[in-house]
Design a protein around this motif. Sequence first.
Motif, PDB file in Angstrom:
ATOM      1  N   PHE A 269       8.944 -32.218 -25.152  1.00 56.22           N
ATOM      2  CA  PHE A 269       8.578 -30.958 -25.778  1.00 56.22           C
ATOM      3  C   PHE A 269       7.207 -31.100 -26.432  1.00 56.22           C
ATOM      4  O   PHE A 269       6.894 -32.133 -27.029  1.00 56.22           O
ATOM      5  CB  PHE A 269       9.599 -30.562 -26.856  1.00 56.22           C
ATOM      6  N   HIS A 270       6.436 -30.039 -26.318  1.00 59.79           N
ATOM      7  CA  HIS A 270       5.175 -29.965 -27.057  1.00 59.79           C
ATOM      8  C   HIS A 270       5.469 -29.750 -28.534  1.00 59.79           C
ATOM      9  O   HIS A 270       6.555 -29.309 -28.911  1.00 59.79           O
ATOM     10  CB  HIS A 270       4.319 -28.827 -26.497  1.00 59.79           C
ATOM     11  N   ARG A 271       4.497 -30.015 -29.365  1.00 55.81           N
ATOM     12  CA  ARG A 271       4.693 -29.888 -30.809  1.00 55.81           C
ATOM     13  C   ARG A 271       4.955 -28.436 -31.227  1.00 55.81           C
ATOM     14  O   ARG A 271       5.509 -28.175 -32.296  1.00 55.81           O
ATOM     15  CB  ARG A 271       3.472 -30.404 -31.562  1.00 55.81           C
ATOM     16  N   ASN A 272       4.590 -27.445 -30.385  1.00 57.78           N
ATOM     17  CA  ASN A 272       4.850 -26.047 -30.728  1.00 57.78           C
ATOM     18  C   ASN A 272       6.258 -25.594 -30.347  1.00 57.78           C
ATOM     19  O   ASN A 272       6.597 -24.420 -30.535  1.00 57.78           O
ATOM     20  CB  ASN A 272       3.818 -25.125 -30.069  1.00 57.78           C
ATOM     21  N   THR A 273       7.066 -26.496 -29.812  1.00 55.99           N
ATOM     22  CA  THR A 273       8.488 -26.317 -29.468  1.00 55.99           C
ATOM     23  C   THR A 273       8.717 -25.400 -28.276  1.00 55.99           C
ATOM     24  O   THR A 273       9.827 -25.385 -27.738  1.00 55.99           O
ATOM     25  CB  THR A 273       9.306 -25.750 -30.649  1.00 55.99           C
ATOM     26  N   GLN A 274       7.748 -24.646 -27.807  1.00 52.78           N
ATOM     27  CA  GLN A 274       7.982 -23.711 -26.716  1.00 52.78           C
ATOM     28  C   GLN A 274       7.591 -24.258 -25.359  1.00 52.78           C
ATOM     29  O   GLN A 274       8.023 -23.727 -24.340  1.00 52.78           O
ATOM     30  CB  GLN A 274       7.208 -22.415 -26.975  1.00 52.78           C
ATOM     31  N   LEU A 275       6.793 -25.289 -25.349  1.00 58.52           N
ATOM     32  CA  LEU A 275       6.282 -25.834 -24.094  1.00 58.52           C
ATOM     33  C   LEU A 275       6.985 -27.148 -23.772  1.00 58.52           C
ATOM     34  O   LEU A 275       7.102 -28.027 -24.626  1.00 58.52           O
ATOM     35  CB  LEU A 275       4.765 -26.054 -24.198  1.00 58.52           C
ATOM     36  N   LEU A 276       7.436 -27.266 -22.534  1.00 57.58           N
ATOM     37  CA  LEU A 276       8.111 -28.486 -22.078  1.00 57.58           C
ATOM     38  C   LEU A 276       7.442 -28.964 -20.801  1.00 57.58           C
ATOM     39  O   LEU A 276       7.188 -28.164 -19.885  1.00 57.58           O
ATOM     40  CB  LEU A 276       9.593 -28.200 -21.807  1.00 57.58           C
ATOM     41  N   LEU A 277       7.149 -30.262 -20.736  1.00 56.29           N
ATOM     42  CA  LEU A 277       6.603 -30.824 -19.501  1.00 56.29           C
ATOM     43  C   LEU A 277       7.667 -31.629 -18.785  1.00 56.29           C
ATOM     44  O   LEU A 277       8.557 -32.229 -19.417  1.00 56.29           O
ATOM     45  CB  LEU A 277       5.366 -31.677 -19.770  1.00 56.29           C
ATOM     46  N   THR A 278       7.607 -31.639 -17.491  1.00 61.22           N
ATOM     47  CA  THR A 278       8.489 -32.466 -16.667  1.00 61.22           C
ATOM     48  C   THR A 278       7.621 -33.168 -15.621  1.00 61.22           C
ATOM     49  O   THR A 278       6.654 -32.592 -15.107  1.00 61.22           O
ATOM     50  CB  THR A 278       9.562 -31.623 -15.953  1.00 61.22           C
ATOM     51  N   GLY A 279       7.968 -34.385 -15.335  1.00 63.48           N
ATOM     52  CA  GLY A 279       7.246 -35.143 -14.323  1.00 63.48           C
ATOM     53  C   GLY A 279       8.198 -36.059 -13.582  1.00 63.48           C
ATOM     54  O   GLY A 279       9.138 -36.605 -14.170  1.00 63.48           O
ATOM     55  N   GLY A 280       7.962 -36.225 -12.265  1.00 63.92           N
ATOM     56  CA  GLY A 280       8.860 -37.053 -11.466  1.00 63.92           C
ATOM     57  C   GLY A 280       8.177 -37.614 -10.238  1.00 63.92           C
ATOM     58  O   GLY A 280       6.947 -37.527 -10.075  1.00 63.92           O
ATOM     59  N   LEU A 281       8.997 -38.157  -9.384  1.00 60.24           N
ATOM     60  CA  LEU A 281       8.464 -38.829  -8.213  1.00 60.24           C
ATOM     61  C   LEU A 281       7.981 -37.872  -7.139  1.00 60.24           C
ATOM     62  O   LEU A 281       7.462 -38.316  -6.109  1.00 60.24           O
ATOM     63  CB  LEU A 281       9.539 -39.758  -7.629  1.00 60.24           C
ATOM     64  N   ASP A 282       8.140 -36.559  -7.329  1.00 63.89           N
ATOM     65  CA  ASP A 282       7.591 -35.601  -6.362  1.00 63.89           C
ATOM     66  C   ASP A 282       6.109 -35.341  -6.607  1.00 63.89           C
ATOM     67  O   ASP A 282       5.522 -34.472  -5.962  1.00 63.89           O
ATOM     68  CB  ASP A 282       8.372 -34.293  -6.400  1.00 63.89           C
ATOM     69  N   ARG A 283       5.512 -36.064  -7.565  1.00 62.99           N
ATOM     70  CA  ARG A 283       4.075 -36.040  -7.850  1.00 62.99           C
ATOM     71  C   ARG A 283       3.604 -34.724  -8.488  1.00 62.99           C
ATOM     72  O   ARG A 283       2.405 -34.438  -8.471  1.00 62.99           O
ATOM     73  CB  ARG A 283       3.255 -36.296  -6.568  1.00 62.99           C
ATOM     74  N   ARG A 284       4.525 -33.984  -9.064  1.00 62.56           N
ATOM     75  CA  ARG A 284       4.152 -32.721  -9.694  1.00 62.56           C
ATOM     76  C   ARG A 284       4.439 -32.780 -11.197  1.00 62.56           C
ATOM     77  O   ARG A 284       5.523 -33.190 -11.613  1.00 62.56           O
ATOM     78  CB  ARG A 284       4.909 -31.544  -9.073  1.00 62.56           C
ATOM     79  N   LEU A 285       3.432 -32.361 -11.932  1.00 60.69           N
ATOM     80  CA  LEU A 285       3.559 -32.215 -13.374  1.00 60.69           C
ATOM     81  C   LEU A 285       3.733 -30.718 -13.667  1.00 60.69           C
ATOM     82  O   LEU A 285       2.851 -29.907 -13.356  1.00 60.69           O
ATOM     83  CB  LEU A 285       2.308 -32.750 -14.073  1.00 60.69           C
ATOM     84  N   ARG A 286       4.875 -30.358 -14.242  1.00 58.05           N
ATOM     85  CA  ARG A 286       5.199 -28.945 -14.446  1.00 58.05           C
ATOM     86  C   ARG A 286       5.323 -28.649 -15.945  1.00 58.05           C
ATOM     87  O   ARG A 286       5.774 -29.501 -16.719  1.00 58.05           O
ATOM     88  CB  ARG A 286       6.507 -28.572 -13.744  1.00 58.05           C
TER      89      ARG A 286
END
Length: 563
Positions: A269-286
């Motif tokens: 989670f980002h410090r603003n609580t509303q943004l979440l990042l996910t990353g995995g072996l599919d090479r995509r940062l979402r």
Amino acid sequence: MVDMVDLISQNAVPKDRVDKSKRKAYDEPSGIDSSEPVDDGLVSDLQKVASHRKRKKERKEDNKKVEIEQEREMKNLENFLFGSLYSPTEFGRDEDEEVGQEVDDSAAMFFVDRSANSALSVYKEDADSAETSDEEDAKQKKPVWIDEEEERTSVNIAKVNRLRKLRKEEDESVISGSAYVSRLRAHHAKLNPGTEWANLERNYRSDDEDSDDEEGYTGVEGITDILRTDEDLVVKSGTKLLPGLLEYSRLVDANAEEPSGGPINSVQFHRNTQLLLTGGLDRRLRFFQIDGKRNTKIQSIFIDDCPIRKASFLPDGSAVIVSGRRKFFYSFDLVKAKVDKIGPLTGREEKSLEVFEISPDSDTIAFLGNEGYILLVSTKTKELIGTLKMNGTVRSLAFTNDGRQLLSSGGDGQIYHWDLRTRACVHKGVDEGCINGTSLCTSPSGNLFAAGSDSGIVNVYNRDDFLGGKRKPTKTIENLTTKVDFMKFNHDAQILAICSSMKKNSLKLVHVPSFTVFSNWPPSNRTLHYPRCIDFSPHGGFMAMGNAGGKVLLYKLHHYHNS
């Protein structure tokens, strides 16, 4: 016979004269001469009628007095509630004249106080000084600007439902603009009476009260000190999390709009609580905007030459560091929306920078290196600024809450404490029962840290005791049976999440104050698949867990009201 009838008719008394004589007899019973013989029954009847009339007259007078008294009380109450905005209560001669009493001009003992607290009255000898003070107050409180249109504007308060409460009489409809403003202010003052705390000039206590009860009294200075701090003024009774059962609910998956095509290795989670990042072996940062209902996807970045092993926000929220099994890493600037490729690091031959930790002050990135080396990289210059060397291999890192020290563990079963200012090891201690350390994490307050091993054992230590030479852990948690891959404290260190990616549903939530696991987690009716990473929102309301199936499960923790 005819003469007899004529005689009777001549001597007969008219009916109206008979009625008048009867009324006179009833009204003037005292007119009977006591010397004449009178029937006792007639006297008794006359007395009863007279007493009945007297009681009836007294009742009327009492009812009239009660009505006048009620009207006077209503005027007093209206004057007390609305002050000088409404017609003040009239005291003295006017009310007495309504009752029908004569009042001498010199007998008026009261005068009308037209100040804000017009319900109070003073004696006549104080009237002159009171009027003088009222005039001075009126001069001091003269409004800076007056809207002239208020006098010319008319408002129909009977037409709008929510304004009908401003009527003083039931059939009242149109009033002037100034009267409308006055009634609104009076109604607001009636609904919101308690603003005495905002008046710094009011006298809080007398000297006697201060001497009797000084404990617990803050006064103006105390209130000022309270308002200058951002700490919680009221500690809710629900802030203490109870052991046993954890109240939670499953929400829509955080990445439901775009699931990953491979295992999820990072969620944060980002410090603003509303943004979440996910990353995995599919090479995509979402990036997803988390609201628990739709969880809208904001952006997706494809990194062609780097399957993501770890992605993390800088604590200041300005950028994202992305790494994999490569000798370089990426930095994504969130403000400029720019991706920079960084590396290889000068003078190093590491082929993988997949594991790293970022200091809480966002100044330093610590990467795992070869042969027990820890690589320190500046977040500003993205250059290598120093190295640390363990005796064995290094497998896990964790910064303290102030960012001045770094903890590390690895193949020798010991936990190292490094001072980042001197780049020296300040303490080294054996992790009890550990052969190979695989995971480390510290609590947000810095007083606790947890160490996981490849046997599934998690030891929780008090950091001050450990640095003081105490080797015994505060608690040993044995609820996992395979290698501990990931651990995380929540924001108030009441929950510790521990997981292993080698076994399904191998995720436990530990109640830290009692060091017991929650018995209703993981949920018995749902599978978590193979958990790989977990994170709590900054205020603890959300918990996100990424698994090997490419999903990010999202849960709401009901104990925490804010996300």
